[in-house]
Each structure stands twice: as C-alpha cells, then as structure tokens.
Design a protein around this motif. Structure first.
Motif, PDB file in Angstrom:
ATOM      1  N   GLU A 158      46.688  44.744  42.670  1.00 26.19           N
ATOM      2  CA  GLU A 158      47.930  45.854  43.029  1.00 26.19           C
ATOM      3  C   GLU A 158      48.390  46.355  41.923  1.00 26.19           C
ATOM      4  OE1 GLU A 158      50.651  43.178  44.875  1.00 26.19           O
ATOM      5  OE2 GLU A 158      51.198  42.084  42.901  1.00 26.19           O
ATOM      6  N   ASN A 159      47.984  46.260  40.608  1.00 21.97           N
ATOM      7  CA  ASN A 159      48.283  46.921  39.336  1.00 21.97           C
ATOM      8  C   ASN A 159      47.079  47.850  38.985  1.00 21.97           C
ATOM      9  OD1 ASN A 159      46.626  45.043  38.371  1.00 21.97           O
ATOM     10  ND2 ASN A 159      47.633  44.524  36.614  1.00 21.97           N
ATOM     11  N   GLN A 162      52.024  52.548  34.071  1.00 24.02           N
ATOM     12  CA  GLN A 162      50.839  51.862  34.242  1.00 24.02           C
ATOM     13  C   GLN A 162      50.088  52.016  32.760  1.00 24.02           C
ATOM     14  OE1 GLN A 162      50.386  50.201  37.403  1.00 24.02           O
ATOM     15  NE2 GLN A 162      52.159  51.102  37.831  1.00 24.02           N
ATOM     16  N   ALA A 163      50.325  52.926  31.930  1.00 21.83           N
ATOM     17  CA  ALA A 163      49.462  53.209  30.677  1.00 21.83           C
ATOM     18  C   ALA A 163      49.948  52.270  29.666  1.00 21.83           C
ATOM     19  CB  ALA A 163      49.850  54.668  30.293  1.00 21.83           C
ATOM     20  N   ARG A 164      49.153  51.373  29.170  1.00 24.46           N
ATOM     21  CA  ARG A 164      49.186  50.341  28.269  1.00 24.46           C
ATOM     22  C   ARG A 164      48.642  50.682  26.932  1.00 24.46           C
ATOM     23  NH1 ARG A 164      46.797  45.769  29.262  1.00 24.46           N
ATOM     24  NH2 ARG A 164      48.515  44.558  27.998  1.00 24.46           N
ATOM     25  N   PRO A 185      60.218  54.651  36.688  1.00 24.58           N
ATOM     26  CA  PRO A 185      60.092  53.814  37.662  1.00 24.58           C
ATOM     27  C   PRO A 185      58.493  53.057  37.427  1.00 24.58           C
ATOM     28  CG  PRO A 185      60.741  55.938  38.752  1.00 24.58           C
ATOM     29  CD  PRO A 185      60.244  56.181  37.186  1.00 24.58           C
ATOM     30  N   GLU A 186      58.727  51.417  37.725  1.00 17.39           N
ATOM     31  CA  GLU A 186      57.559  50.743  37.424  1.00 17.39           C
ATOM     32  C   GLU A 186      56.156  51.096  38.382  1.00 17.39           C
ATOM     33  OE1 GLU A 186      59.063  46.822  37.369  1.00 17.39           O
ATOM     34  OE2 GLU A 186      59.338  46.976  39.484  1.00 17.39           O
ATOM     35  N   TYR A 227      46.804  41.491  45.944  1.00 17.24           N
ATOM     36  CA  TYR A 227      45.819  42.539  46.252  1.00 17.24           C
ATOM     37  C   TYR A 227      46.513  43.536  47.264  1.00 17.24           C
ATOM     38  CZ  TYR A 227      42.408  39.571  44.131  1.00 17.24           C
ATOM     39  OH  TYR A 227      41.676  38.982  43.020  1.00 17.24           O
ATOM     40  N   ALA A 228      45.833  44.945  47.091  1.00 18.64           N
ATOM     41  CA  ALA A 228      46.041  45.794  48.173  1.00 18.64           C
ATOM     42  C   ALA A 228      44.702  45.943  48.889  1.00 18.64           C
ATOM     43  CB  ALA A 228      46.533  47.315  47.675  1.00 18.64           C
ATOM     44  N   ILE A 229      44.718  46.255  50.066  1.00 19.49           N
ATOM     45  CA  ILE A 229      43.195  46.603  50.726  1.00 19.49           C
ATOM     46  C   ILE A 229      43.110  48.023  50.779  1.00 19.49           C
ATOM     47  CG2 ILE A 229      42.038  46.244  52.998  1.00 19.49           C
ATOM     48  CD1 ILE A 229      43.787  43.830  53.382  1.00 19.49           C
TER      49      ILE A 229
END
Lengths: 431, 431
Positions: B277-278, A283-285, A276-277, B250-252
């Motif tokens: 957000e990433n 997130q590991a690139r 799931p994204e 963005y997230a806060i």
C-alpha cells in the motif's frame, strides 16, 4: 548517415562528468541510431591533468583528451557543444558566455550559475541564437524540464509543488524514520556524501530556491530572479515535530511551491511544509525528489525519481546532449526577460502548524486560545499531548487558513507576551 | 518565421478530437513561438457532416473543414500530418497505411490498431521514411513514450510496472473504497462514462495488454505482438478480497509488468496484483494511470497522471503534433521488427494470494497446508478470519515466492480434490 560526428567539450570530470562519459559509452549504439551520427567527446578540461583517475579505466585512454585550459574547448571551432559540470558560479558564467558567443550550445547541471547569472546567460543565448539546456540542474534524474517544454506543451501550468533538494530530504527522512535530531541527521548526511562540509546552501532552502526559480522561469515564460523566491530552512524542526505531525496525518517535507492566483500573479516559496501523508510528495524518501503539478488540460500529474548521484544526474545531461544535437529549436531557452508579478508571502493563505512550549498551569490553553482569537487567527485544533503540572510541555496548534502576515505577526506578539517558554516551531501546511 | 503553416487533417471529431481542437486553439501562440510557424487544421473527416456539434461553438466556424470522405485528407498533398482519433481497428489501419504511403506522418491515440496491426504499420512507416507518434494511446496524459525515447535515452530499462487501464482502476477503486461488488462497480463505471456498454476489452486486461505491448516495443526496441502479453481480467475479484488484502498491507490493482531476466528474456504480463500500500501504484485512484520503472542509470522513477478524458488525451496528441512538426527523427518509431525473447508466465516466480472458501471443520487448515506442502508450495501465512463451525468460511493464504506453473497446477489439483467449497480467488503479489 552524417559522416561528421557531433563534437562536445566538457569542463569538469568529477562524479557527474565521469557519469556522463560512462553513459555516452554505454549507450553509444542507441545514440548513433537516434542521431544518425556519432557523439564524440573531443576535449575535457580539468584543474589537474596529472591526477590519477582510476575510475575511468573502463573507458579507454582518455588522458589524451585532458587539458587544464578551458579555452581549448571554448575556442575550438570544431566543438559544437559545451558540457559544463565543474560547479561554482563565477568561472562557469565566463565559460558559458564565451561558449555561446563562440557559437556553441551549452548543457549544464549548474543551477547556481543559472539562478544567479541567468539573465546574462539567457540574454546572450537569445542574441547569439544558441541554446542552454539544464535538465540535470533540477531534480537530477527526473526529466521535468522536457516534460514542461514538450510533453505538457498543451498545458498552462497553474500550480506546482516539489521536493527539489536531496540533502534536506535525506535529513528529514532520517529525523522522521530514525528519530534522529537535526544535528545528528546532518552529520549522517555529511558522512554519506549527501551534504557538503558547509551545508548552508542546502539546508537554508537556497539550493531548492535556485531550482524552483528555473522551473518558474519555464512555467511563466519569464526570467525569475532568485530574489523572487521566499525561502526558509529546515534548521528549527525538531524530531518531536515529526511525531506530532504524524499523529495529525502529515509528513514534514521541504517543499517548493508555485501557484498562480486568479489575478495572474504567482506565489513562489520554499519552506518546510506539512504534507498529507497520502500525498505523493510524502512518499519521496532520502535522496529522492518529486514534482506534483496541475496543468489546465491534464489535471494533476506527479513524478518521482532520484535527485542526486552520478548516473541519475548524468542521465539527464545525456538527454540534453541528444536535444542539443538534434538542434531542437528553442528547447532549452524559453525565457523571456520580463519578471512575473508576484504574490508577497505575507498575502499567502494557508493553514499552519505551531508547536509552543508552555508551562503547564491551569488555564494556559485558555490564555493561548484567547491570544490567537484576539489576533484574528482561527484555531482548528489545539492539543497538549503531555500533561505535567508546573513543567514545560508542548502545545500543538493547527490553525484554519490564515493570511501569512497575520500569523507571523501574531507569533511575534506571542513571543513578546511571554506566554511561551522557549522558541517554537511554525510550519505551513499544504492543503 | 516560416511562412508555410504546418497542416494537419484529422479523422474523428468525438470527445478526443474536439479536445485537440480546443487545445490547438488555446495554445496557439505558444505553439507558433515554439515551431516558428502556425499549425493549421485543414480538414476534419467525420461520419456525418450534418450532425450538430454545439460543443465546438467556441472554435469559430469549423463546418467548412468537415468532410465525410477521409480521402480528402489522405490524398491532399498539402497535408503534412494525419491525426487519427476515430477509434476502431480495420478502417484506421487503412487510413494510417494510406497516409504513410502518401508521405504523411501520423499521430494516433489508437492502441488497438497499433497493437493488432503494428507490424504492418511500423514496417510501412520505416520503408516510407515517415513516423507514427502514439503518446496518447498509452496512459493518456502521461508523456511516458517521450520519457522513454528522450528523457531516459541514457537508460536501459530493466523493469516497468504500470496501471494502464482507467476502467479497471475505476472499478477496483470503487470496490476498495465503497465496498461495492464487481457488478455494481462496473455498472457505476458505465453510468459515469468510464466503461463501454461492452466492457470486455477493458476488464479482461486486453486493453492494458495493448498498451503494455506498445511500451514493451519501445523498451526492447522490437516488435511485440499482443500475443506476447499474458493477461488475466479482474472479473473474479470480490469486495471481500480488498478487506483481506488491506489487512495484509496491500491494495489490489490491475498491473502490467515488464521485467528483464539475467538471460535477456522478458516477463510481459497484465493481471490483478496485490501491491504494497505504500507503493506509488497503490496511490493511483479512479481514472488515474501510473508507471513505475527502473532504469540502469536513474534507478527507480515513477509518474502518475490521468489515463482518460478528453483534454488529458488531447494534451498528449498536441505534444505529438509538436514532435511531428519539428521533424523529430525516428522519434515515434523505434521499433525493429524482431520479437524479443520471452519468459513464459509459468516460469515467473512471485508470491501469491489465495482466498479459498472451506467448510469450517476441525483439521481443515491442517489438510490444506499439507496439500500445499505436498505440491511444493511453501506457505508464508494462512489466516481464517471467521470461525463458524460447520459453515463455509474464507481462508487466506499467502505463499512464499513460487513458480507460477507449480502454483496454478496445485490450485487445479486442489479443486479436483474437493477440499474447497466453491471457486477461489488467486492474485499474484508484487514484491
């Protein structure tokens, strides 16, 4: 302050070995403060002592330390620790066993020798009351072994999933982000030094399986031979699979999984996986590695860091040198010699992603869904993103959770039935 | 096998203390194997020994261990280690100092006592040659202190950003995902036991600042008084800010930041922050904590895990008991007593998010942009998502990187100039 320095001999002086020298030099005062004595590199064994090593010019005169005879390290009673960073399997096995027999602890970054000859090596370490540390051999910079052995000592680990091979992750990242096909991405990885001339061990899942076997050994307190790990490679994934997966909210990653069943038996497998994204593993690139685990006290914990490179790998070797020099009891060698009970991959239950190429004729989707139904494979969704009557088009199927053997047998039948035009992609989905 | 058990006395038997008993019990055989001797809980000091503790029924008869007099632990020469899980500041300070003076090591989950009285405590530990371990006091389950002290020993840490307060993170998650306003989210956090009746220490940033000060002490090898950490609370964030932030990607989050400048001086600050957000920090939901750091050997490394709860906290306490019992030299006490050089928050350079409420009149955006220009604040984007001529509407401004003092002075002037209708939100942006 103990007057006697802690003395190590190193075999190998390539990219990792020179990183170790650099970090020992850079962090000298911290290490002396922490240890109460100096760490001294007494000898370095290399194949060719006469080779010019300009990249070592920053560390003073090291040519006096060089030898082309590893025995000068292995038989020197003043040397406390062997640091093995040469690579290979058969020679390192001999060196490590001899070091242990001669009363030295061992630090190695070599997953292959441990995965193939681990039983020999750990048995010798136990009988000699020596330790083998191998933090750098799994997920390079990430101190996952120390976390499992110390920081999470209060936990039984019930599952773990991890990205453990930087080469695969680099190739998959390039395919996903740049739309490259597998061959082009592999070539790029080779040009950038992320893949060997013969990339088989990496892209087949073999290297990730070595590393997963080492983690499994620590987590189960057993010896896990490499044959225990089911593995599949990334070679059959196409760039279009990334597009279809993304539309469904997934990334495609090479994931190693350990999972304990209620019976106590373990799933152990390495294969391409739809993740799931919003999962940390997604997130590991590039050359990053990541480990996500569940402990029975801490719940979920995840860690991400570089899985390759000179200094990231050397960082973990220096941490192991510290552990060894402190005489940490049993730290690097928790392996019993029993083998844990396994869940055969055929019994693993997961949802699946399947991309078929079919001739776009009226009723083709109906025939495919009927076929899956007949084989007891329940479909969650079926998509035919391109319609071109009479032409070959892709069909994307997501199944409900299904026993692996039922699914793979069904796919074999499907091939035989002549319903699909060419090969297909089958990727397991992480829930 | 050493015949003598390693003996600890515990002060406090609330949610964390009973978790410690549970994990010591559950992991007994592993701990004995690792240590070569048993860990024995010899005494537990509680306020009221007669209180019924049904939740401890699984651990056998413990009422014999209970005392209401902490001195029975602190003055018992057979006890090797004090585990302090009572909470508070003044009493724990007395107990910890007395334990150290009486030759005992200390494990505590109490960030407040360390942040406020750390100088006293660490000085006494140094002079008595005892150690203070406090893994559980920062990011509960995450073994970040051991990572910094052991696994990443080969690294200078040049920056760190972290979510360290589970209460703030729970409130912000509820505001973001459920659209709750601050007061409602706070009330929910209190109902769920994630926030105290008086939540000030958490929501003001004080608790996160305590924890950041402890990490800063380890990273800089210094003593970092709590006053060194600039902090702002989350009380002025509105649910609409989450919508506007999300539109901008963005997230806060409530983020604690350490960052070393080329001069060697350090930024140390805790405040609400717009996080891409990433970014891993944006993925930490509810009571999870996360730490993302850069080491000069490993590059970026990130870890995420539970920041609160009985067993997640107890997990780190048990890991510290193991460290203490192994006699790890200096492990928990790397603090010198010097104070590191600081970068004043006014000199910190970041982009900023500003939400103003203005009366929607012709030319209002022009007047605002001119005002910012006059005050040397360069605008990256300005958005007025709702148009309602004559009514009060929000305007969202993102600035380019700007010195903090110039920005905050400018905002003061803006208030005085009467250009804005009501208060405004100002949130720094993580690059």
């Amino acid at each position: 302050m103990n007057e006697q320095p802690y003395r190590l001999g190193m075999i190998g002086l390539g990219t990792v070995g020179s990183g170790v020298l650099e970090l020992l030099h850079r962090r000298e005062s911290t290490l002396v403060r922490r240890l109460g004595r100096a760490i001294e590199v007494k000898k370095i064994a290399v194949r060719d002592t006469s080779r010019s090593r300009p990249y070592l010019s920053g560390f003073g005169e090291i040519s006096d330390l060089l030898t082309d005879n590893p025995d000068e390290i292995l038989e020197d009673p003043e040397i406390d620790l062997l640091v093995e960073v040469a690579g290979g399997v058969d020679e390192p096995r001999k060196w490590i066993l001899k070091a242990l027999e001669n009363g030295k602890d061992v630090v190695t970054a070599n997953k292959a020798v441990l995965a193939v000859h681990g039983k020999d090596i750990f048995q010798t370490a136990l009988s000699q009351n020596q330790r083998v540390f191998y933090e750098a051999s799994v997920a390079a910079a990430i101190p996952i072994i120390e976390m499992l052995q110390n920081g999470l000592i209060a936990n039984g680990i019930t599952s773990l999933s991890a990205i453990l091979n930087g080469t695969c992750n680099f190739i998959l990242t390039q395919m996903e982000e740049e739309g490259l096909d597998y061959e082009t991405a592999l070539k790029l990885a080779q040009e950038k030094g992320f893949a060997e001339a013969d990339p088989t061990l990496d892209v087949s899942g073999g290297d990730a399986a070595h590393k997963l076997a080492l983690l499994a050994g620590i987590i189960t307190g057993s010896h896990v031979p490499i044959e225990c790990i089911y593995s599949e490679g990334i070679q059959e994934i196409t760039s279009s699979d990334f597009t279809f997966a993304r539309d469904l909210g997934y990334a495609i990653k090479m994931v190693g999984t350990l999972k304990q069943h209620g019976t106590g038996a373990w799933e152990m497998r390495v294969h391409p996986t739809l993740v799931p994204e919003n999962d940390l593993l997604a997130q590991a690139r590039d050359e990053y590695n990541a480990v996500s685990l569940v402990g029975d006290a801490v719940g979920r914990m995840s860690v991400m860091g570089k899985g390759a490179g000179s200094l990231p790998t050397a960082s973990s070797i220096v941490a192991d040198v510290l552990r060894a020099s402190r005489g940490e009891r049993e730290g690097g060698n928790p392996h019993g010699l029993n083998v844990p009970e396994l869940v055969p991959v055929g019994d693993v239950e997961l949802p699946h992603y399947i991309r078929l190429e079919v001739k776009d004729n009226p009723g083709v989707l109906g025939r495919i869904t009927s076929f899956f139904g007949m084989h007891n494979i329940s479909i969650r969704s079926i998509n035919q993103p391109e319609a071109q009557m009479g032409h070959t088009v892709p069909v994307i199927i997501i199944t409900h959770t299904c026993k692996d053997k039922i699914l793979t047998d069904g796919l074999e039948e499907l091939k035989k039935a002549g319903l699909v035009e060419q090969g297909f992609t089958h990727i397991r989905i992480q829930e």
